[in-house]
Design a protein around this motif. Structure first.
Motif, PDB file in Angstrom:
ATOM      1  N   PRO A  24      27.690 133.142 -29.978  1.00  0.00           N
ATOM      2  CA  PRO A  24      27.613 132.480 -28.672  1.00  0.00           C
ATOM      3  C   PRO A  24      26.196 131.968 -28.402  1.00  0.00           C
ATOM      4  N   VAL A  25      26.067 130.687 -28.139  1.00  0.00           N
ATOM      5  CA  VAL A  25      24.775 130.061 -27.834  1.00  0.00           C
ATOM      6  C   VAL A  25      24.735 129.781 -26.333  1.00  0.00           C
ATOM      7  N   ASP A  26      23.616 130.077 -25.696  1.00  0.00           N
ATOM      8  CA  ASP A  26      23.430 129.895 -24.248  1.00  0.00           C
ATOM      9  C   ASP A  26      24.343 130.781 -23.409  1.00  0.00           C
ATOM     10  N   ALA A  27      24.878 131.839 -23.995  1.00  0.00           N
ATOM     11  CA  ALA A  27      25.738 132.759 -23.237  1.00  0.00           C
ATOM     12  C   ALA A  27      24.862 133.682 -22.395  1.00  0.00           C
ATOM     13  N   PRO A  28      25.375 134.121 -21.240  1.00  0.00           N
ATOM     14  CA  PRO A  28      24.617 135.087 -20.444  1.00  0.00           C
ATOM     15  C   PRO A  28      24.353 136.363 -21.249  1.00  0.00           C
ATOM     16  N   ASP A  29      23.291 137.058 -20.916  1.00  0.00           N
ATOM     17  CA  ASP A  29      22.913 138.274 -21.644  1.00  0.00           C
ATOM     18  C   ASP A  29      24.013 139.321 -21.656  1.00  0.00           C
ATOM     19  N   ASP A  30      24.811 139.366 -20.593  1.00  0.00           N
ATOM     20  CA  ASP A  30      25.854 140.397 -20.497  1.00  0.00           C
ATOM     21  C   ASP A  30      27.202 139.959 -21.089  1.00  0.00           C
ATOM     22  N   PHE A  31      27.235 138.803 -21.751  1.00  0.00           N
ATOM     23  CA  PHE A  31      28.474 138.316 -22.357  1.00  0.00           C
ATOM     24  C   PHE A  31      28.830 139.209 -23.538  1.00  0.00           C
ATOM     25  N   GLU A  32      30.058 139.735 -23.544  1.00  0.00           N
ATOM     26  CA  GLU A  32      30.458 140.688 -24.572  1.00  0.00           C
ATOM     27  C   GLU A  32      31.457 140.129 -25.576  1.00  0.00           C
ATOM     28  N   GLY A  33      31.875 138.874 -25.428  1.00  0.00           N
ATOM     29  CA  GLY A  33      32.857 138.301 -26.340  1.00  0.00           C
ATOM     30  C   GLY A  33      32.216 137.744 -27.597  1.00  0.00           C
ATOM     31  N   ASP A  34      33.069 137.293 -28.510  1.00  0.00           N
ATOM     32  CA  ASP A  34      32.564 136.655 -29.719  1.00  0.00           C
ATOM     33  C   ASP A  34      32.417 135.147 -29.490  1.00  0.00           C
ATOM     34  N   TYR A  35      31.997 134.438 -30.517  1.00  0.00           N
ATOM     35  CA  TYR A  35      31.735 133.006 -30.338  1.00  0.00           C
ATOM     36  C   TYR A  35      33.007 132.218 -30.045  1.00  0.00           C
ATOM     37  N   VAL A  36      34.151 132.670 -30.539  1.00  0.00           N
ATOM     38  CA  VAL A  36      35.410 131.970 -30.269  1.00  0.00           C
ATOM     39  C   VAL A  36      35.766 132.088 -28.788  1.00  0.00           C
ATOM     40  N   GLU A  37      35.579 133.254 -28.226  1.00  0.00           N
ATOM     41  CA  GLU A  37      35.830 133.447 -26.791  1.00  0.00           C
ATOM     42  C   GLU A  37      34.874 132.605 -25.964  1.00  0.00           C
ATOM     43  N   SER A  68      35.857 127.272  -7.830  1.00  0.00           N
ATOM     44  CA  SER A  68      36.719 128.279  -7.197  1.00  0.00           C
ATOM     45  C   SER A  68      37.666 128.953  -8.192  1.00  0.00           C
ATOM     46  N   VAL A  69      37.943 128.306  -9.326  1.00  0.00           N
ATOM     47  CA  VAL A  69      38.869 128.890 -10.301  1.00  0.00           C
ATOM     48  C   VAL A  69      38.173 129.390 -11.568  1.00  0.00           C
ATOM     49  N   TRP A  70      36.867 129.123 -11.700  1.00  0.00           N
ATOM     50  CA  TRP A  70      36.137 129.601 -12.866  1.00  0.00           C
ATOM     51  C   TRP A  70      35.980 131.108 -12.850  1.00  0.00           C
ATOM     52  N   GLU A  71      35.885 131.672 -14.027  1.00  0.00           N
ATOM     53  CA  GLU A  71      35.538 133.079 -14.174  1.00  0.00           C
ATOM     54  C   GLU A  71      34.036 133.213 -13.863  1.00  0.00           C
ATOM     55  N   PRO A  72      33.592 134.409 -13.513  1.00  0.00           N
ATOM     56  CA  PRO A  72      32.158 134.583 -13.198  1.00  0.00           C
ATOM     57  C   PRO A  72      31.229 134.100 -14.317  1.00  0.00           C
ATOM     58  N   THR A  73      31.593 134.332 -15.562  1.00  0.00           N
ATOM     59  CA  THR A  73      30.759 133.886 -16.680  1.00  0.00           C
ATOM     60  C   THR A  73      30.657 132.368 -16.709  1.00  0.00           C
ATOM     61  N   GLN A  74      31.753 131.683 -16.403  1.00  0.00           N
ATOM     62  CA  GLN A  74      31.742 130.224 -16.380  1.00  0.00           C
ATOM     63  C   GLN A  74      30.868 129.705 -15.244  1.00  0.00           C
ATOM     64  N   ARG A  75      30.947 130.337 -14.080  1.00  0.00           N
ATOM     65  CA  ARG A  75      30.095 129.939 -12.956  1.00  0.00           C
ATOM     66  C   ARG A  75      28.626 130.144 -13.301  1.00  0.00           C
ATOM     67  N   GLU A  76      28.321 131.274 -13.910  1.00  0.00           N
ATOM     68  CA  GLU A  76      26.937 131.573 -14.279  1.00  0.00           C
ATOM     69  C   GLU A  76      26.406 130.528 -15.275  1.00  0.00           C
ATOM     70  N   TRP A  77      27.229 130.156 -16.261  1.00  0.00           N
ATOM     71  CA  TRP A  77      26.834 129.148 -17.231  1.00  0.00           C
ATOM     72  C   TRP A  77      26.601 127.796 -16.542  1.00  0.00           C
ATOM     73  N   ALA A  78      27.519 127.389 -15.670  1.00  0.00           N
ATOM     74  CA  ALA A  78      27.400 126.092 -14.988  1.00  0.00           C
ATOM     75  C   ALA A  78      26.141 126.054 -14.120  1.00  0.00           C
ATOM     76  N   GLU A  79      25.855 127.116 -13.404  1.00  0.00           N
ATOM     77  CA  GLU A  79      24.647 127.164 -12.582  1.00  0.00           C
ATOM     78  C   GLU A  79      23.395 127.079 -13.453  1.00  0.00           C
ATOM     79  N   TYR A  80      23.419 127.756 -14.587  1.00  0.00           N
ATOM     80  CA  TYR A  80      22.299 127.710 -15.531  1.00  0.00           C
ATOM     81  C   TYR A  80      22.072 126.276 -16.010  1.00  0.00           C
ATOM     82  N   VAL A  81      23.140 125.604 -16.428  1.00  0.00           N
ATOM     83  CA  VAL A  81      23.029 124.234 -16.938  1.00  0.00           C
ATOM     84  C   VAL A  81      22.556 123.288 -15.844  1.00  0.00           C
ATOM     85  N   LEU A  82      23.153 123.379 -14.669  1.00  0.00           N
ATOM     86  CA  LEU A  82      22.789 122.455 -13.594  1.00  0.00           C
ATOM     87  C   LEU A  82      21.366 122.691 -13.104  1.00  0.00           C
TER      88      LEU A  82
END
Length: 88
Positions: A24-37, A68-82
């Motif tokens: 996983p590239v640019d994933a939050p530090d607490d991301f526990e999934g693999d690169y496919v996830e 409103s429908v994103w998972e917390p990890t997706q919101r965190e990523w979007a805020e980071y990018v923006l």
């Protein structure tokens, strides 16, 4: 570049890099999934964002709905990018 385009462009680069490096590239530090996830989360986060330029709906409305429908990890990523792509 508008927010939807910035998210889609960054997701595409991140998906390709994560697939190549098999991590996983640019994933939050607490991301526990693999690169496919991680790739799945990014693809799902951007689902519908590109349609903003084809449909009579504002980018702000699309982003508000997607957020409103994103998972917390997706919101965190979007805020980071923006936050990185916005002018200082």
């Amino acid at each position: 570049m508008d927010a939807c385009a910035a998210l889609c462009a960054r997701a595409l680069m991140t998906i390709r890099t994560s697939a190549f490096l098999r991590r996983p590239v640019d994933a939050p530090d607490d991301f526990e999934g693999d690169y496919v996830e991680w790739i799945r989360l990014l693809a799902d986060a951007c689902d519908g964002l590109a349609a903003v330029h084809r449909e009579p709906v504002s980018a702000a409305d699309v982003l508000a709905y997607r957020r409103s429908v994103w998972e917390p990890t997706q919101r965190e990523w979007a805020e980071y990018v923006l936050n990185r792509s916005s002018p200082a």
